[in-house]
Write an enzyme that holds these catalytic residues in place. Structure first.
Site, PDB file in Angstrom:
ATOM      1  N   LYS A   1       0.854  -1.182   0.000  1.00 59.05           N
ATOM      2  CA  LYS A   1       0.000   0.000   0.000  1.00 59.05           C
ATOM      3  C   LYS A   1       0.888   1.229   0.000  1.00 59.05           C
ATOM      4  O   LYS A   1       2.054   1.180   0.419  1.00 59.05           O
ATOM      5  CB  LYS A   1      -0.886   0.012   1.250  1.00 59.05           C
ATOM      6  CG  LYS A   1      -2.207   0.746   1.059  1.00 59.05           C
ATOM      7  CD  LYS A   1      -3.233  -0.126   0.361  1.00 59.05           C
ATOM      8  CE  LYS A   1      -4.600   0.545   0.352  1.00 59.05           C
ATOM      9  NZ  LYS A   1      -5.647  -0.315  -0.232  1.00 59.05           N
TER      10      LYS A   1
ATOM     11  N   GLY B   1     -20.179   6.653   4.675  1.00 64.61           N
ATOM     12  CA  GLY B   1     -19.293   6.887   3.544  1.00 64.61           C
ATOM     13  C   GLY B   1     -20.005   6.519   2.255  1.00 64.61           C
ATOM     14  O   GLY B   1     -20.222   5.341   1.973  1.00 64.61           O
TER      15      GLY B   1
ATOM     16  N   GLY C   1     -19.163   7.519  -1.029  1.00 68.43           N
ATOM     17  CA  GLY C   1     -18.358   7.906  -2.179  1.00 68.43           C
ATOM     18  C   GLY C   1     -18.491   6.897  -3.305  1.00 68.43           C
ATOM     19  O   GLY C   1     -19.557   6.306  -3.525  1.00 68.43           O
ATOM     20  N   ASN C   2     -17.399   6.647  -4.026  1.00 68.67           N
ATOM     21  CA  ASN C   2     -17.464   5.772  -5.199  1.00 68.67           C
ATOM     22  C   ASN C   2     -17.993   4.388  -4.870  1.00 68.67           C
ATOM     23  O   ASN C   2     -18.878   3.859  -5.553  1.00 68.67           O
ATOM     24  CB  ASN C   2     -16.077   5.646  -5.841  1.00 68.67           C
ATOM     25  CG  ASN C   2     -15.664   6.901  -6.562  1.00 68.67           C
ATOM     26  OD1 ASN C   2     -16.513   7.711  -6.945  1.00 68.67           O
ATOM     27  ND2 ASN C   2     -14.374   7.095  -6.749  1.00 68.67           N
ATOM     28  N   VAL C   3     -17.455   3.763  -3.833  1.00 70.40           N
ATOM     29  CA  VAL C   3     -17.885   2.411  -3.464  1.00 70.40           C
ATOM     30  C   VAL C   3     -19.205   2.446  -2.712  1.00 70.40           C
ATOM     31  O   VAL C   3     -20.141   1.692  -3.021  1.00 70.40           O
ATOM     32  CB  VAL C   3     -16.801   1.703  -2.626  1.00 70.40           C
ATOM     33  CG1 VAL C   3     -17.312   0.363  -2.100  1.00 70.40           C
ATOM     34  CG2 VAL C   3     -15.545   1.492  -3.460  1.00 70.40           C
TER      35      VAL C   3
END
Length: 366
Positions: free
Chosen positions: A80, A185, A187-189
């Protein structure tokens, strides 16, 4: 800042710190284990309050990638990278190019992909200076739609499959109609997960630190907005954390009302003992590195040129893996996270060299 004695330093093979004063880049790359193959993992950009927070995050995330790839039966290791900065204010092409140069200097031991705060265009900018980026190819996605390499659709779909497996195991339900889910959350996911759930008939409560993300989910999906301090503690069937990690801790776990935690965020447990705390409260925890593996599966197959059908079939196995974890946990009385760790360790340790010195382990400052 301690490194080798850091509580999250789990015999990492490599750790590098990179600073480029001209662009303002400050980044850390961590490679945890490469026994199954080269380390592949996202490049995260986040405005960490301290260098220690960034180090802790990259060490935890890289280790998680080793376990995620092994549990998903991929020939990849775990790594990562993190860039310290606000992606909405500090990101520039020059900064991304500098990151690409640092990735190239690592000689392919680590391959970067999209993560929180970075995008496919960002990875393509890095790619001007390195071959070691993934998830940027234009192709037909696992869902049959055109894909620019963004792994978010596969991550969200895999999380949806895993969430369904958790609901089946804990609540005995095959149908999600009327299921109450709180998503932290969006967002994209998180948004894509919410869409899968909405299409399956679930009722949604959502929160995001960015007002535009929250408003999109409310306007387009009919979700109900929730406050930051309440989203994890609503009286729902499932809590799905899809933002930052370490949200399951001494403070939050006693306040949970949902019988299931199944979300796409990495490193949901602040400490390993929180796995047992969830079990003791009767809460079914879907280990994050098992349920959110869809993205890494998608990126892996991009590199092999597999058909969309093969990718989707592999992502579908996330449900089978979680069902095995849940069943073994129930039979043994041991926490689901501990069971998932054991399965992953079996898979990456059996690939370790039987003889010889093994991977070189060092910290490098570049």
């Amino acid at each position: 800042m301690n490194v080798f004695s850091h509580p999250e330093f789990d015999n990492h093979e490599h750790l590098s710190f990179f600073c480029d004063p001209e662009t303002g880049l400050k980044a850390i790359v961590a490679i945890h284990n490469t026994s199954r193959g080269p380390a592949l993992g996202g490049c995260r950009m986040f405005p960490y309050a301290t260098d220690e927070q960034a180090l802790r995050d990259v060490l935890r995330l890289s280790r998680g990638m080793t376990y995620k790839s092994a549990l998903a039966n991929l020939d990849l290791g775990g790594g990562k990278s993190v860039i310290i900065g606000d992606p909405r204010k500090d990101k520039t092409d020059a900064l991304m190019e500098a990151m690409g140069r640092h990735l190239e200097s690592l000689g392919g031991r680590y391959i970067a992909a999209e993560d929180s705060g970075t995008s496919v265009p960002d990875l393509k900018v890095m790619g001007r200076h390195t071959r070691h980026v993934a998830g940027i190819a234009t192709r037909t996605g696992f869902d049959g739609n055109p894909s620019n390499g963004d792994p978010s659709p596969a991550t969200a779909y895999g999380t949806f499959i895993g969430l369904k497996a958790a609901v089946k195991h804990k609540l005995g339900r095959d149908n999600l109609n009327g299921l109450k889910v709180a998503i932290q959350g969006i967002g994209n996911v998180g948004f894509r997960l919410a869409k899968h759930l909405r299409d399956a008939g679930a009722e949604l409560w959502v929160y995001d630190i960015h007002e535009d993300n929250l408003r999109r989910a409310v306007d387009q999906l009919g979700a109900k907005p929730a406050a930051a301090e309440n989203i994890l503690y609503l009286p729902v069937d499932v809590v799905a954390p899809c933002a930052m990690g370490a949200v399951l801790n001494d403070t939050s776990i006693p306040q949970l009302q949902a019988p299931i935690v199944a979300g796409a965020a990495n490193n949901l447990l602040e400490h390993p003992e929180h796995d047992a705390m969830l079990r003791d409260r009767g809460i079914l925890y879907a280990p994050d590195f098992a349920i959110n593996a869809g993205g890494i599966i998608d990126v892996f197959y991009e590199r092999t040129g597999a058909t969309p059908e093969k990718v989707r079939a592999h992502v579908d196995t996330i449900g089978d893996t979680l069902t095995e974890i849940f069943t073994r946990s129930e039979r043994s009385g041991r926490p689901t996270g501990a069971i998932a760790n054991e399965l992953a360790e079996e898979r990456f340790r059996k690939h370790a060299p039987a003889t010889g010195p093994g991977p070189q382990r060092f910290a490098h400052v570049g």
